[in-house]
Design a protein around this motif. Structure first.
Motif, PDB file in Angstrom:
ATOM      1  N   LYS A  63      19.379 -24.331   8.943  1.00  0.00           N
ATOM      2  CA  LYS A  63      17.959 -23.734   8.645  1.00  0.00           C
ATOM      3  C   LYS A  63      17.609 -23.380  10.242  1.00  0.00           C
ATOM      4  O   LYS A  63      16.962 -22.257  10.465  1.00  0.00           O
ATOM      5  CB  LYS A  63      16.922 -25.062   8.549  1.00  0.00           C
ATOM      6  N   ALA A  64      17.989 -24.270  11.386  1.00  0.00           N
ATOM      7  CA  ALA A  64      17.799 -23.589  12.694  1.00  0.00           C
ATOM      8  C   ALA A  64      18.317 -22.266  13.097  1.00  0.00           C
ATOM      9  O   ALA A  64      17.853 -21.287  13.538  1.00  0.00           O
ATOM     10  CB  ALA A  64      18.222 -24.653  13.618  1.00  0.00           C
ATOM     11  N   LEU A  65      19.375 -22.157  12.404  1.00  0.00           N
ATOM     12  CA  LEU A  65      20.389 -20.861  12.781  1.00  0.00           C
ATOM     13  C   LEU A  65      19.863 -19.923  11.599  1.00  0.00           C
ATOM     14  O   LEU A  65      19.656 -18.682  12.462  1.00  0.00           O
ATOM     15  CB  LEU A  65      21.790 -21.227  12.415  1.00  0.00           C
ATOM     16  N   VAL A  66      19.690 -19.967  10.379  1.00  0.00           N
ATOM     17  CA  VAL A  66      19.154 -18.575   9.438  1.00  0.00           C
ATOM     18  C   VAL A  66      17.951 -18.646   9.209  1.00  0.00           C
ATOM     19  O   VAL A  66      17.334 -17.492   8.841  1.00  0.00           O
ATOM     20  CB  VAL A  66      20.245 -18.910   8.310  1.00  0.00           C
ATOM     21  N   GLY A  67      17.198 -19.754   9.220  1.00  0.00           N
ATOM     22  CA  GLY A  67      15.691 -19.672   9.247  1.00  0.00           C
ATOM     23  C   GLY A  67      15.167 -19.824   7.770  1.00  0.00           C
ATOM     24  O   GLY A  67      14.409 -20.462   7.444  1.00  0.00           O
ATOM     25  N   ASN A  68      15.893 -18.856   6.835  1.00  0.00           N
ATOM     26  CA  ASN A  68      15.392 -18.734   5.494  1.00  0.00           C
ATOM     27  C   ASN A  68      15.746 -19.760   4.627  1.00  0.00           C
ATOM     28  O   ASN A  68      16.876 -20.171   4.628  1.00  0.00           O
ATOM     29  CB  ASN A  68      15.982 -17.223   4.892  1.00  0.00           C
ATOM     30  N   GLU A  69      15.114 -20.414   3.722  1.00  0.00           N
ATOM     31  CA  GLU A  69      15.035 -21.616   2.965  1.00  0.00           C
ATOM     32  C   GLU A  69      16.192 -21.108   1.926  1.00  0.00           C
ATOM     33  O   GLU A  69      17.054 -22.230   1.714  1.00  0.00           O
ATOM     34  CB  GLU A  69      13.800 -21.848   2.314  1.00  0.00           C
ATOM     35  N   ALA A  70      16.184 -20.048   1.220  1.00  0.00           N
ATOM     36  CA  ALA A  70      17.069 -19.978   0.197  1.00  0.00           C
ATOM     37  C   ALA A  70      18.562 -19.716   0.563  1.00  0.00           C
ATOM     38  O   ALA A  70      19.431 -20.208   0.260  1.00  0.00           O
ATOM     39  CB  ALA A  70      16.524 -18.873  -0.665  1.00  0.00           C
ATOM     40  N   GLU A  71      18.551 -18.958   1.907  1.00  0.00           N
ATOM     41  CA  GLU A  71      19.862 -18.787   2.193  1.00  0.00           C
ATOM     42  C   GLU A  71      20.390 -20.068   2.806  1.00  0.00           C
ATOM     43  O   GLU A  71      21.654 -20.262   2.654  1.00  0.00           O
ATOM     44  CB  GLU A  71      19.750 -17.734   3.425  1.00  0.00           C
ATOM     45  N   THR A  72      19.516 -20.868   3.368  1.00  0.00           N
ATOM     46  CA  THR A  72      20.026 -22.366   3.812  1.00  0.00           C
ATOM     47  C   THR A  72      20.525 -23.083   2.828  1.00  0.00           C
ATOM     48  O   THR A  72      21.636 -23.782   2.818  1.00  0.00           O
ATOM     49  CB  THR A  72      18.824 -22.901   4.692  1.00  0.00           C
ATOM     50  N   GLU A  73      19.972 -23.120   1.645  1.00  0.00           N
ATOM     51  CA  GLU A  73      20.370 -23.785   0.521  1.00  0.00           C
ATOM     52  C   GLU A  73      21.760 -23.275   0.026  1.00  0.00           C
ATOM     53  O   GLU A  73      22.742 -24.060  -0.179  1.00  0.00           O
ATOM     54  CB  GLU A  73      19.489 -23.778  -0.690  1.00  0.00           C
TER      55      GLU A  73
END
Lengths: 93, 218
Positions: free
Chosen positions: B58-68
């Motif tokens: 999450k810290a690296l990509v920010g976006n919630e959907a991509e994080t999942e």
């Protein structure tokens, strides 16, 4: 990072060299002679003192960033996804 | 630092290392069980480490959907590659590597237009190497801004604009407290390269903060 030794020339050491040593100074990775020369330069240069303080404060502020925990719903969704996916015969990726 | 503070810091460090070692031994044992097909071991690994993986991604990509998506990918990869984990490095290092490979792969596919003109935020020097302008000590102003959370917003924004690998180094070092050696193994960098990237990224973040607080990046 250019790291010419500053030992014995704290008076003539330039601020750019001092900046390049900050990380090692803060982690205690400088040898004692270089650390002493570094500190001697700080006694002579208010700009480098201000630079060091603001550098340290930046690290402190970055460390204070908090990222939230995994949302419980997402934790469950991923767990379900993995269970389903790993039940199926594995395909080579 | 005072002698008493140093002793306390060293004691704290020892306790943290002992905890980390214990957690690593347990994780290795779970991986061994997973190698024999024990799915409960996998579930335990997921339960223990999904929070850490999520936080880093999450810290690296920010976006919630991509994080999942990336969290899913990391644990699928962990399951598939468990057989290849020989235990030469700590389990945590191996997991950081899987996490970073997956997250950085995603970031590399993004457009690069969001990166700062980074050199604008580095300190500037005269020809003789001394600071170009007097350096303002704004370190005390930071506390006030930290309270408003505005500073966190600024820092997150500045972090998002760093090149992906530099951002990963800052996250692993300053947010997760991981050693430079472990970061190097996780990202395929030498320790000097980790330090160079970390220092440059901090200089850029410092410059960005300095400008935000109304001073030059010097």
């Amino acid at each position: 990072m250019a790291k010419r030794s500053i030992v014995g020339r704290a008076h003539s050491a330039i601020c750019e060299e001092i900046t390049n040593l900050i990380l090692d100074y803060l982690t205690g990775d400088l040898d004692s002679e270089t650390a002493s020369a570094f500190e001697e330069h700080l006694r002579l240069c208010p700009d480098c003192v201000a630079f060091l303080k603001t550098y340290e404060k930046t690290v402190h502020a970055t460390r204070s960033l908090r990222y939230e925990d995994i949302p419980p719903e997402m934790e469950k969704r991923v767990r379900r996804f993995l269970r389903e996916r790993l039940k199926k015969p594995q395909r080579r990726r | 630092m005072l002698r008493r503070e140093k002793r306390q810091a060293a004691k704290h460090d020892l306790i943290l290392r002992a905890r980390k070692k214990h957690a690593d031994e347990e994780a290795r044992s779970l991986v061994q069980r997973l190698k024999t097909g024990d799915q409960r071991a996998f579930e335990t690994l997921y339960r223990r480490y999904c929070g850490q993986v999520y936080r880093q991604v999450k810290a690296l990509v920010g976006n919630e959907a991509e994080t999942e998506e990336i969290v899913q990918d990391v644990f699928l990869t962990l399951h598939q590659k468990a057989r290849t984990f020989r235990g030469d490095s700590a389990f945590s290092t191996w997991l950081y590597r899987l996490t970073m490979n997956s997250a950085l792969g995603k970031l590399r596919r993004r457009k690069r237009s969001r990166e700062l003109n980074l050199d604008d935020h580095l300190p500037r020097y005269q020809a003789d190497g001394h600071h170009l302008l007097p350096v303002v000590d704004w370190s005390r102003d930071v506390e006030r801004h930290l309270l408003t959370k505005e500073l966190h917003r600024i820092l997150r924004h500045a972090l998002d604009q760093l090149p992906p690998k530099d951002k990963a180094v800052v996250i692993l070092s300053d947010l997760e407290g991981i050693s430079n050696k472990e970061i190097g193994k996780s990202l395929g960098l030498s320790v000097p390269a980790v330090k160079t990237r970390l220092h440059r990224a901090r200089l850029i973040l410092r410059g960005k903060l300095s400008v935000t607080l109304g001073h030059s990046s010097n």
